[in-house]
Design a protein around this motif. Sequence first.
Motif: not given
Length: 76
Positions: A4-7, A9-13, A22-24, A28-35
């Motif tokens: 999920l973090q890789k998808a 684009g945030v630190k994969e910790d 926040k990134a999620m 989702i706001e920009e691309h949608g849940v399906e994306a």
Amino acid sequence: TKFLQKALGVKEDGSIGPGTHKAMDSYIEEHGVEALVRRYQDLRAQYYKGLKTFPTFGKGWLRRVQETTESALKII
């Protein structure tokens, strides 16, 4: 968690905290849940394809990725 973090684009910790949330929300706001579901599942498939045991077990792994993708998309 790391897929999920890789998808996103945030630190994969491996810990879902405020930054991941926040990134999620932004993704989702920009691309949608399906994306996001599709991106996450694509990363899972890529991971499996990179394993040395993929020739033996890959068909089943990819089938399960497809099945969980379809199930997730039915929910949203």
